[in-house]
Write a protein that holds these residues in place. Structure first.
Motif, PDB file in Angstrom:
ATOM      1  N   CYS A  48      -2.511 -14.665   8.849  1.00 10.86           N
ATOM      2  CA  CYS A  48      -3.855 -14.193   8.479  1.00 10.86           C
ATOM      3  C   CYS A  48      -4.645 -15.303   7.788  1.00 10.86           C
ATOM      4  O   CYS A  48      -5.846 -15.470   8.036  1.00 10.86           O
ATOM      5  N   GLU A  49      -3.983 -16.036   6.929  1.00  7.75           N
ATOM      6  CA  GLU A  49      -4.646 -17.123   6.204  1.00  7.75           C
ATOM      7  C   GLU A  49      -5.147 -18.209   7.159  1.00  7.75           C
ATOM      8  O   GLU A  49      -6.144 -18.861   6.886  1.00  7.75           O
ATOM      9  N   TYR A  50      -4.439 -18.397   8.270  1.00  6.58           N
ATOM     10  CA  TYR A  50      -4.851 -19.388   9.262  1.00  6.58           C
ATOM     11  C   TYR A  50      -5.787 -18.797  10.309  1.00  6.58           C
ATOM     12  O   TYR A  50      -6.154 -19.468  11.259  1.00  6.58           O
ATOM     13  N   SER A  51      -6.143 -17.511  10.122  1.00  5.39           N
ATOM     14  CA  SER A  51      -7.072 -16.827  11.026  1.00  5.39           C
ATOM     15  C   SER A  51      -6.632 -16.934  12.486  1.00  5.39           C
ATOM     16  O   SER A  51      -7.432 -17.239  13.369  1.00  5.39           O
ATOM     17  N   ILE A  52      -5.362 -16.682  12.726  1.00  4.72           N
ATOM     18  CA  ILE A  52      -4.817 -16.729  14.084  1.00  4.72           C
ATOM     19  C   ILE A  52      -5.323 -15.515  14.875  1.00  4.72           C
ATOM     20  O   ILE A  52      -5.104 -14.372  14.479  1.00  4.72           O
ATOM     21  N   GLY A  53      -6.003 -15.757  15.988  1.00  5.81           N
ATOM     22  CA  GLY A  53      -6.451 -14.691  16.891  1.00  5.81           C
ATOM     23  C   GLY A  53      -7.188 -13.574  16.177  1.00  5.81           C
ATOM     24  O   GLY A  53      -8.128 -13.807  15.419  1.00  5.81           O
ATOM     25  N   ILE A  54      -6.711 -12.356  16.422  1.00  8.81           N
ATOM     26  CA  ILE A  54      -7.372 -11.180  15.845  1.00  8.81           C
ATOM     27  C   ILE A  54      -7.205 -11.098  14.331  1.00  8.81           C
ATOM     28  O   ILE A  54      -7.897 -10.326  13.679  1.00  8.81           O
ATOM     29  N   LEU A  55      -6.327 -11.899  13.780  1.00  4.53           N
ATOM     30  CA  LEU A  55      -6.068 -11.833  12.337  1.00  4.53           C
ATOM     31  C   LEU A  55      -7.200 -12.425  11.505  1.00  4.53           C
ATOM     32  O   LEU A  55      -7.223 -12.249  10.288  1.00  4.53           O
ATOM     33  N   LYS A  56      -8.128 -13.107  12.143  1.00  3.57           N
ATOM     34  CA  LYS A  56      -9.246 -13.658  11.374  1.00  3.57           C
ATOM     35  C   LYS A  56     -10.128 -12.554  10.798  1.00  3.57           C
ATOM     36  O   LYS A  56     -10.893 -12.785   9.881  1.00  3.57           O
ATOM     37  N   ASN A  57      -9.982 -11.336  11.336  1.00  2.41           N
ATOM     38  CA  ASN A  57     -10.804 -10.210  10.877  1.00  2.41           C
ATOM     39  C   ASN A  57     -10.131  -9.361   9.809  1.00  2.41           C
ATOM     40  O   ASN A  57     -10.742  -8.427   9.309  1.00  2.41           O
ATOM     41  N   ILE A  58      -8.897  -9.667   9.456  1.00  6.54           N
ATOM     42  CA  ILE A  58      -8.173  -8.807   8.521  1.00  6.54           C
ATOM     43  C   ILE A  58      -8.707  -8.976   7.102  1.00  6.54           C
ATOM     44  O   ILE A  58      -9.015 -10.087   6.666  1.00  6.54           O
ATOM     45  N   ASP A  59      -8.823  -7.876   6.417  1.00  3.91           N
ATOM     46  CA  ASP A  59      -9.304  -7.855   5.044  1.00  3.91           C
ATOM     47  C   ASP A  59      -8.202  -8.366   4.109  1.00  3.91           C
ATOM     48  O   ASP A  59      -7.105  -7.814   4.078  1.00  3.91           O
ATOM     49  N   LYS A  60      -8.484  -9.411   3.377  1.00  2.00           N
ATOM     50  CA  LYS A  60      -7.493 -10.003   2.475  1.00  2.00           C
ATOM     51  C   LYS A  60      -7.052  -9.031   1.380  1.00  2.00           C
ATOM     52  O   LYS A  60      -5.997  -9.206   0.774  1.00  2.00           O
ATOM     53  N   LEU A  61      -7.841  -8.007   1.130  1.00  2.00           N
ATOM     54  CA  LEU A  61      -7.453  -6.985   0.155  1.00  2.00           C
ATOM     55  C   LEU A  61      -6.242  -6.188   0.647  1.00  2.00           C
ATOM     56  O   LEU A  61      -5.580  -5.520  -0.141  1.00  2.00           O
ATOM     57  N   LYS A  62      -5.943  -6.284   1.930  1.00  2.00           N
ATOM     58  CA  LYS A  62      -4.785  -5.591   2.505  1.00  2.00           C
ATOM     59  C   LYS A  62      -3.464  -6.280   2.155  1.00  2.00           C
ATOM     60  O   LYS A  62      -2.404  -5.706   2.316  1.00  2.00           O
ATOM     61  N   TYR A  63      -3.530  -7.500   1.672  1.00  2.00           N
ATOM     62  CA  TYR A  63      -2.304  -8.238   1.358  1.00  2.00           C
ATOM     63  C   TYR A  63      -1.423  -7.486   0.358  1.00  2.00           C
ATOM     64  O   TYR A  63      -0.200  -7.478   0.480  1.00  2.00           O
ATOM     65  N   ASN A  64      -2.039  -6.877  -0.631  1.00  2.00           N
ATOM     66  CA  ASN A  64      -1.257  -6.110  -1.611  1.00  2.00           C
ATOM     67  C   ASN A  64      -0.558  -4.927  -0.957  1.00  2.00           C
ATOM     68  O   ASN A  64       0.588  -4.613  -1.289  1.00  2.00           O
ATOM     69  N   LEU A  65      -1.232  -4.263  -0.034  1.00  2.00           N
ATOM     70  CA  LEU A  65      -0.611  -3.155   0.699  1.00  2.00           C
ATOM     71  C   LEU A  65       0.555  -3.663   1.549  1.00  2.00           C
ATOM     72  O   LEU A  65       1.580  -2.992   1.662  1.00  2.00           O
ATOM     73  N   LEU A  66       0.370  -4.829   2.130  1.00  2.00           N
ATOM     74  CA  LEU A  66       1.450  -5.422   2.917  1.00  2.00           C
ATOM     75  C   LEU A  66       2.658  -5.736   2.040  1.00  2.00           C
ATOM     76  O   LEU A  66       3.789  -5.423   2.389  1.00  2.00           O
ATOM     77  N   ARG A  67       2.405  -6.329   0.904  1.00  2.00           N
ATOM     78  CA  ARG A  67       3.513  -6.684   0.001  1.00  2.00           C
ATOM     79  C   ARG A  67       4.184  -5.444  -0.593  1.00  2.00           C
ATOM     80  O   ARG A  67       5.359  -5.471  -0.928  1.00  2.00           O
ATOM     81  N   ASP A  68       3.424  -4.364  -0.696  1.00  2.00           N
ATOM     82  CA  ASP A  68       4.025  -3.105  -1.161  1.00  2.00           C
ATOM     83  C   ASP A  68       5.127  -2.629  -0.217  1.00  2.00           C
ATOM     84  O   ASP A  68       6.036  -1.924  -0.635  1.00  2.00           O
ATOM     85  N   ILE A  69       5.055  -3.007   1.038  1.00  2.00           N
ATOM     86  CA  ILE A  69       6.081  -2.606   2.003  1.00  2.00           C
ATOM     87  C   ILE A  69       7.453  -3.073   1.532  1.00  2.00           C
ATOM     88  O   ILE A  69       8.429  -2.330   1.598  1.00  2.00           O
ATOM     89  N   TYR A  70       7.543  -4.292   1.036  1.00  2.00           N
ATOM     90  CA  TYR A  70       8.853  -4.744   0.530  1.00  2.00           C
ATOM     91  C   TYR A  70       9.029  -4.484  -0.960  1.00  2.00           C
ATOM     92  O   TYR A  70      10.145  -4.273  -1.420  1.00  2.00           O
ATOM     93  N   ASN A  71       7.960  -4.446  -1.716  1.00  2.00           N
ATOM     94  CA  ASN A  71       8.104  -4.187  -3.149  1.00  2.00           C
ATOM     95  C   ASN A  71       8.584  -2.774  -3.456  1.00  2.00           C
ATOM     96  O   ASN A  71       9.245  -2.549  -4.457  1.00  2.00           O
ATOM     97  N   ARG A  72       8.242  -1.834  -2.617  1.00  2.00           N
ATOM     98  CA  ARG A  72       8.662  -0.445  -2.844  1.00  2.00           C
ATOM     99  C   ARG A  72       9.813  -0.038  -1.921  1.00  2.00           C
ATOM    100  O   ARG A  72      10.126   1.137  -1.792  1.00  2.00           O
ATOM    101  N   PHE A  73      10.446  -1.008  -1.284  1.00  2.00           N
ATOM    102  CA  PHE A  73      11.551  -0.738  -0.366  1.00  2.00           C
ATOM    103  C   PHE A  73      12.639   0.063  -1.080  1.00  2.00           C
ATOM    104  O   PHE A  73      13.014  -0.244  -2.209  1.00  2.00           O
ATOM    105  N   SER A  74      13.139   1.107  -0.418  1.00  2.00           N
ATOM    106  CA  SER A  74      14.093   2.018  -1.049  1.00  2.00           C
ATOM    107  C   SER A  74      15.231   2.371  -0.086  1.00  2.00           C
ATOM    108  O   SER A  74      15.213   1.971   1.080  1.00  2.00           O
ATOM    109  N   ASN A  75      16.167   3.143  -0.590  1.00  2.00           N
ATOM    110  CA  ASN A  75      17.271   3.615   0.251  1.00  2.00           C
ATOM    111  C   ASN A  75      16.747   4.443   1.422  1.00  2.00           C
ATOM    112  O   ASN A  75      17.298   4.376   2.525  1.00  2.00           O
ATOM    113  N   LYS A  76      15.696   5.204   1.181  1.00  2.00           N
ATOM    114  CA  LYS A  76      15.093   6.004   2.255  1.00  2.00           C
ATOM    115  C   LYS A  76      14.586   5.091   3.372  1.00  2.00           C
ATOM    116  O   LYS A  76      14.766   5.382   4.559  1.00  2.00           O
TER     117      LYS A  76
END
Length: 169
Positions: A48-76
């Protein structure tokens, strides 16, 4: 007698578990899966930072949501990945499919095709495993060694006038 599984892979998993439990965050299957997710997500963010293809349109505010995927990783979440893996029979592919599901939850469905873009499973494993070791060293081993060195220094000063027998041959 302590209750532990007789089917553990090693005594570290069983009778020594109390002493080694802290290492599970770095050296278990759960840890490996979590670190694979970290690598996949951070790689995606870097794309996303290198604006590869369609990723140039991604909202950088989404990075925290992306990192939450591993930060909140659980047994479930681990259970979900193992369920996917039972169908794919491929551990890294199961992680990729899990992340795709998570993208749907955070309204990033349009970008799912860029997950794992240009990577092989070995790229993920060969990056996740050294990171696991690095973090274990920094968070567990180095602090223990530093504490041990300080203790030895204290003892050396305390006992400096006491003769110690030594074998020279």
């Amino acid at each position: 007698m302590e209750n532990y599984s007789y089917k553990c892979i090693s005594p570290i998993d069983g009778r020594y578990n109390k002493q080694t439990a802290i290492l599970q965050e770095y050296f278990s299957e759960y840890a490996l899966v979590k670190y694979r997710i970290i690598i996949e997500i951070e790689y995606f963010i870097e794309l996303c930072e290198y604006s590869i293809g369609i990723l140039k349109n991604i909202d950088k505010l989404k990075y925290n949501l992306l990192r939450d995927i591993y930060n909140r990783f659980s047994n479930k979440d681990m259970d979900r990945i193992k369920s996917i893996e039972s169908k794919t029979n491929h551990d890294v592919k199961a992680v990729e499919y899990y992340i795709r599901e998570e993208f749907d939850k955070i309204n990033l469905s349009d970008y799912k095709e860029m997950i794992h873009f240009g990577l092989t499973s070995q790229d993920i494993n060969n990056t996740a495993q050294p990171l696991m070791i690095k973090n274990a060293l920094e968070n567990i081993f180095y602090p223990i060694i530093k504490e041990l060195i300080e203790k030895i220094k204290t003892l050396a000063v305390e006992y400096k006038n006491i003769p110690m027998l030594a074998r020279t041959h």
